[in-house]
Write a protein that holds these residues in place. Structure first.
Motif, PDB file in Angstrom:
ATOM      1  N   GLY A  21      33.624  72.893  62.388  1.00  0.00           N
ATOM      2  CA  GLY A  21      32.230  72.635  62.748  1.00  0.00           C
ATOM      3  C   GLY A  21      31.299  73.811  62.517  1.00  0.00           C
ATOM      4  N   GLY A  22      31.819  74.890  61.945  1.00  0.00           N
ATOM      5  CA  GLY A  22      30.971  76.019  61.601  1.00  0.00           C
ATOM      6  C   GLY A  22      31.062  77.215  62.520  1.00  0.00           C
ATOM      7  N   TRP A  23      31.982  77.180  63.468  1.00  0.00           N
ATOM      8  CA  TRP A  23      32.169  78.292  64.424  1.00  0.00           C
ATOM      9  C   TRP A  23      33.320  79.175  63.968  1.00  0.00           C
ATOM     10  N   ASN A  24      33.219  80.481  64.176  1.00  0.00           N
ATOM     11  CA  ASN A  24      34.359  81.363  63.884  1.00  0.00           C
ATOM     12  C   ASN A  24      34.303  82.646  64.715  1.00  0.00           C
ATOM     13  N   ALA A  25      33.765  82.553  65.951  1.00  0.00           N
ATOM     14  CA  ALA A  25      33.530  83.755  66.764  1.00  0.00           C
ATOM     15  C   ALA A  25      34.819  84.388  67.270  1.00  0.00           C
ATOM     16  N   GLY A  26      35.862  83.577  67.524  1.00  0.00           N
ATOM     17  CA  GLY A  26      37.116  84.123  68.004  1.00  0.00           C
ATOM     18  C   GLY A  26      37.526  83.568  69.356  1.00  0.00           C
ATOM     19  N   VAL A  27      38.583  84.152  69.906  1.00  0.00           N
ATOM     20  CA  VAL A  27      39.214  83.627  71.124  1.00  0.00           C
ATOM     21  C   VAL A  27      39.494  84.778  72.088  1.00  0.00           C
ATOM     22  N   MET A  28      39.276  84.517  73.360  1.00  0.00           N
ATOM     23  CA  MET A  28      39.608  85.461  74.430  1.00  0.00           C
ATOM     24  C   MET A  28      40.695  84.856  75.303  1.00  0.00           C
ATOM     25  N   ALA A  29      41.610  85.704  75.772  1.00  0.00           N
ATOM     26  CA  ALA A  29      42.676  85.246  76.667  1.00  0.00           C
ATOM     27  C   ALA A  29      42.710  86.106  77.928  1.00  0.00           C
ATOM     28  N   PHE A  30      42.825  85.454  79.059  1.00  0.00           N
ATOM     29  CA  PHE A  30      43.069  86.120  80.338  1.00  0.00           C
ATOM     30  C   PHE A  30      44.400  85.586  80.856  1.00  0.00           C
ATOM     31  N   GLN A  31      45.449  86.324  80.831  1.00  0.00           N
ATOM     32  CA  GLN A  31      45.541  87.735  80.548  1.00  0.00           C
ATOM     33  C   GLN A  31      46.964  88.050  80.054  1.00  0.00           C
ATOM     34  N   PHE A  32      47.176  89.298  79.568  1.00  0.00           N
ATOM     35  CA  PHE A  32      48.504  89.781  79.212  1.00  0.00           C
ATOM     36  C   PHE A  32      49.323  89.967  80.489  1.00  0.00           C
ATOM     37  N   PRO A  33      50.646  89.664  80.486  1.00  0.00           N
ATOM     38  CA  PRO A  33      51.490  89.281  79.356  1.00  0.00           C
ATOM     39  C   PRO A  33      51.612  87.781  79.139  1.00  0.00           C
ATOM     40  N   HIS A  34      50.919  86.966  79.943  1.00  0.00           N
ATOM     41  CA  HIS A  34      51.037  85.519  79.783  1.00  0.00           C
ATOM     42  C   HIS A  34      50.457  85.060  78.450  1.00  0.00           C
ATOM     43  N   ALA A  35      49.466  85.780  77.982  1.00  0.00           N
ATOM     44  CA  ALA A  35      48.980  85.599  76.613  1.00  0.00           C
ATOM     45  C   ALA A  35      49.398  86.824  75.819  1.00  0.00           C
ATOM     46  N   ASP A  36      49.991  86.587  74.663  1.00  0.00           N
ATOM     47  CA  ASP A  36      50.509  87.679  73.840  1.00  0.00           C
ATOM     48  C   ASP A  36      50.442  87.269  72.373  1.00  0.00           C
ATOM     49  N   THR A  37      51.201  87.947  71.524  1.00  0.00           N
ATOM     50  CA  THR A  37      51.184  87.641  70.097  1.00  0.00           C
ATOM     51  C   THR A  37      51.558  86.191  69.821  1.00  0.00           C
ATOM     52  N   THR A  38      52.595  85.706  70.491  1.00  0.00           N
ATOM     53  CA  THR A  38      53.034  84.323  70.276  1.00  0.00           C
ATOM     54  C   THR A  38      51.946  83.342  70.662  1.00  0.00           C
ATOM     55  N   TRP A  39      51.320  83.575  71.815  1.00  0.00           N
ATOM     56  CA  TRP A  39      50.215  82.720  72.286  1.00  0.00           C
ATOM     57  C   TRP A  39      49.103  82.694  71.243  1.00  0.00           C
ATOM     58  N   LEU A  40      48.676  83.872  70.799  1.00  0.00           N
ATOM     59  CA  LEU A  40      47.558  83.937  69.866  1.00  0.00           C
ATOM     60  C   LEU A  40      47.909  83.329  68.515  1.00  0.00           C
ATOM     61  N   SER A  41      49.124  83.559  68.042  1.00  0.00           N
ATOM     62  CA  SER A  41      49.531  82.987  66.758  1.00  0.00           C
ATOM     63  C   SER A  41      49.455  81.471  66.791  1.00  0.00           C
ATOM     64  N   THR A  42      49.859  80.885  67.920  1.00  0.00           N
ATOM     65  CA  THR A  42      49.805  79.425  68.066  1.00  0.00           C
ATOM     66  C   THR A  42      48.368  78.935  68.117  1.00  0.00           C
ATOM     67  N   VAL A  43      47.522  79.653  68.849  1.00  0.00           N
ATOM     68  CA  VAL A  43      46.122  79.250  68.998  1.00  0.00           C
ATOM     69  C   VAL A  43      45.352  79.415  67.688  1.00  0.00           C
ATOM     70  N   ARG A  44      45.605  80.506  67.001  1.00  0.00           N
ATOM     71  CA  ARG A  44      44.892  80.766  65.740  1.00  0.00           C
ATOM     72  C   ARG A  44      45.360  79.835  64.633  1.00  0.00           C
ATOM     73  N   GLY A  45      46.656  79.596  64.553  1.00  0.00           N
ATOM     74  CA  GLY A  45      47.187  78.827  63.445  1.00  0.00           C
ATOM     75  C   GLY A  45      46.733  79.427  62.128  1.00  0.00           C
ATOM     76  N   SER A  46      46.219  78.569  61.253  1.00  0.00           N
ATOM     77  CA  SER A  46      45.700  79.048  59.972  1.00  0.00           C
ATOM     78  C   SER A  46      44.166  78.983  59.934  1.00  0.00           C
ATOM     79  N   SER A  47      43.555  78.803  61.137  1.00  0.00           N
ATOM     80  CA  SER A  47      42.102  78.593  61.186  1.00  0.00           C
ATOM     81  C   SER A  47      41.310  79.799  60.733  1.00  0.00           C
ATOM     82  N   PHE A  48      41.853  80.997  60.921  1.00  0.00           N
ATOM     83  CA  PHE A  48      41.116  82.211  60.580  1.00  0.00           C
ATOM     84  C   PHE A  48      41.752  82.946  59.404  1.00  0.00           C
ATOM     85  N   ALA A  49      42.481  82.228  58.575  1.00  0.00           N
ATOM     86  CA  ALA A  49      43.139  82.859  57.433  1.00  0.00           C
ATOM     87  C   ALA A  49      42.115  83.424  56.446  1.00  0.00           C
TER      88      ALA A  49
END
Length: 312
Positions: free
Chosen positions: A284-312
Motif C-alpha cells: 500500500g505504499g508504506w515502508n517505515a519499518g517495525v518496532m518491537a517491545f521487547q528483547f529477548p521476546h523479540a529477536d532476530t527470529t521474530w524480526l526475520s518472520t515479520v519482515r519476510g521479503s517485504s523490505f528486500a
C-alpha cells in the motif's frame, strides 16, 4: 510501554548514579549512527542474563535501533541505568561496535510509570539531552503516556510535549541525533483527545521528530489492532487512517509486542500473521519499518518472520 522491573529503590540508586554521570569529565564523542530507510527498533527494559547491558549482536540481526528503557526525570532506571553505570570507555567501545554494524543506541524516556507534565519541560528536556550527551548515545525516544491528562486538560499535554521536543532539538540537532516519539495509536485518531493529541503535536513540531514508534497495542477491545484490518485500515487510528489525517507515512513505524508478557491489554499478533500485515502495508505504499517491545521476546527470529521479503 511498561517497566517490568521498575522499583523505587532502584530508581533512587539510578538517580544517584546519573548525577555522577552528569558531572563526568567531558570526552570526545564519536559520530552518531542514524539509520536511513526503514527503521527496525528493539526496546530493551528487562535485565539481560549474563550481565551484559546491550542485546547480543547475533540475537538482534536486522534491527538498526536499540532503545534502552527508561530514562525518568529522577534519573535512569532499568536498562538505561545499567548503561549509565558502565565505565565511559566501555560505553564508547560498545557504541563503536554497534554503530559499525549499523545499529543506533538510543535511550527511551518516561514510559507508563512517569507523569512528567507537572515539571518544567525546558528543564526536563535539557536534563534528558545532557544524559544522551554524557553517556555516548545516538539519540532519545520520547514515550509520553499521560492518558488521563490529555483528556481532562485539553492542550496542556500537547503544548508540554511540543516545548520538550523543541528544547531537545536545540541540544540534539537534527541530522546529528535521533529524536523519535512513541505515542499510542489512538492518539492519532481525530476527536480522540480534545486537544488533538499527536495530531496537534505533529502539526506543531512534527518536522523536528525523525519518526514515530507507534504503540499499536494495549488497546483492547477497541481498536485492538489484533488483526491486519484493524491495524492497517478499519479504525480511525489504523496505519493508513493516520496517513489520511496528514501524518507523513514514512514516519509511521508499526510497533508491536514480542509476546503477551510484554503487554497489559492486548494487541499481540503472532509474527507470521504480522508479517502478512507488513506485506500488505508495503504493497500500500508504506515502508517505515517495525518496532518491537521487547528483547529477548523479540529477536532476530521474530524480526526475520515479520519482515519476510517485504523490505528486500
Amino acid at each position: 510501554m511498561f517497566s517490568a522491573s521498575f522499583s523505587h529503590v532502584f530508581t533512587l540508586c539510578a538517580a544517584l548514579a546519573s548525577l555522577s554521570v552528569g558531572y563526568a569529565a567531558p570526552h570526545i564523542r564519536s559520530a552518531n549512527q542514524i539509520p536511513s530507510g526503514p527503521k527496525f527498533v528493539i526496546y530493551t527494559d528487562n535485565t539481560i542474563d549474563g550481565g551484559t547491558v546491550l542485546p547480543p549482536l547475533d540475537q538482534i540481526q536486522g534491527f538498526n535501533v536499540v532503545n534502552l528503557a527508561f530514562l525518568l526525570t529522577s534519573g535512569p532506571a532499568d536498562q538505561a541505568a545499567h548503561w549509565a553505570a558502565l565505565p565511559a570507555e566501555q560505553r564508547q567501545t560498545l557504541k563503536q561496535q554497534y554503530n559499525a554494524v549499523g545499529i543506533s543506541l538510543v535511550v527511551s524516556a518516561f514510559g507508563e510509570t512517569e507523569h512528567p507534565t507537572s515539571q518544567d519541560p525546558i528543564k526536563v528536556a535539557n536534563d534528558l539531552a545532557q544524559f544522551v550527551l554524557n553517556t555516548d548515545l545516538d539519540g532519545i525516544d520520547i514515550d509520553y503516556e499521560e492518558f488521563e491528562l490529555v483528556v481532562q486538560q485539553p492542550g496542556v499535554g500537547e503544548a508540554w510535549v511540543a516545548t520538550l521536543t523543541q528544547t531537545l532539538r536545540q541540544q540534539l540537532p537534527q541530522g546529528q541525533f535521533i529524536l523519535s516519539h512513541a505515542p499510542v495509536g489512538p492518539w492519532f485518531s481525530p476527536g480522540f483527545c480534545p486537544g488533538g493529541c499527536y495530531l496537534t503535536v505533529d502539526k506543531n513540531v512534527g518536522h523536528l521528530i525523525d519518526w514515530y514508534n507507534i504503540q499499536f497495542y494495549n488497546q483492547s477491545p477497541s481498536p485492538g489492532y489484533e488483526d491486519c484490518e484493524t491495524l492497517l485500515n478499519s479504525t480511525p487510528s489504523s496505519l493508513f487512517a493516520i496517513q489520511k489525517s496528514g501524518i507523513d507515512v514514512s514516519k509511521l513505524v508499526i510497533g508491536k509486542p514480542g509476546t503477551d508478557g510484554d503487554v497489559t491489554n492486548g494487541g499481540l499478533i503472532d509474527p507470521a500473521t504480522l508479517g502478512t500485515c507488513v506485506q500488505q502495508a508495503v504493497a500500500g505504499g508504506w515502508n517505515a519499518g517495525v518496532m518491537a517491545f521487547q528483547f529477548p521476546h523479540a529477536d532476530t527470529t521474530w524480526l526475520s518472520t515479520v519482515r519476510g521479503s517485504s523490505f528486500a
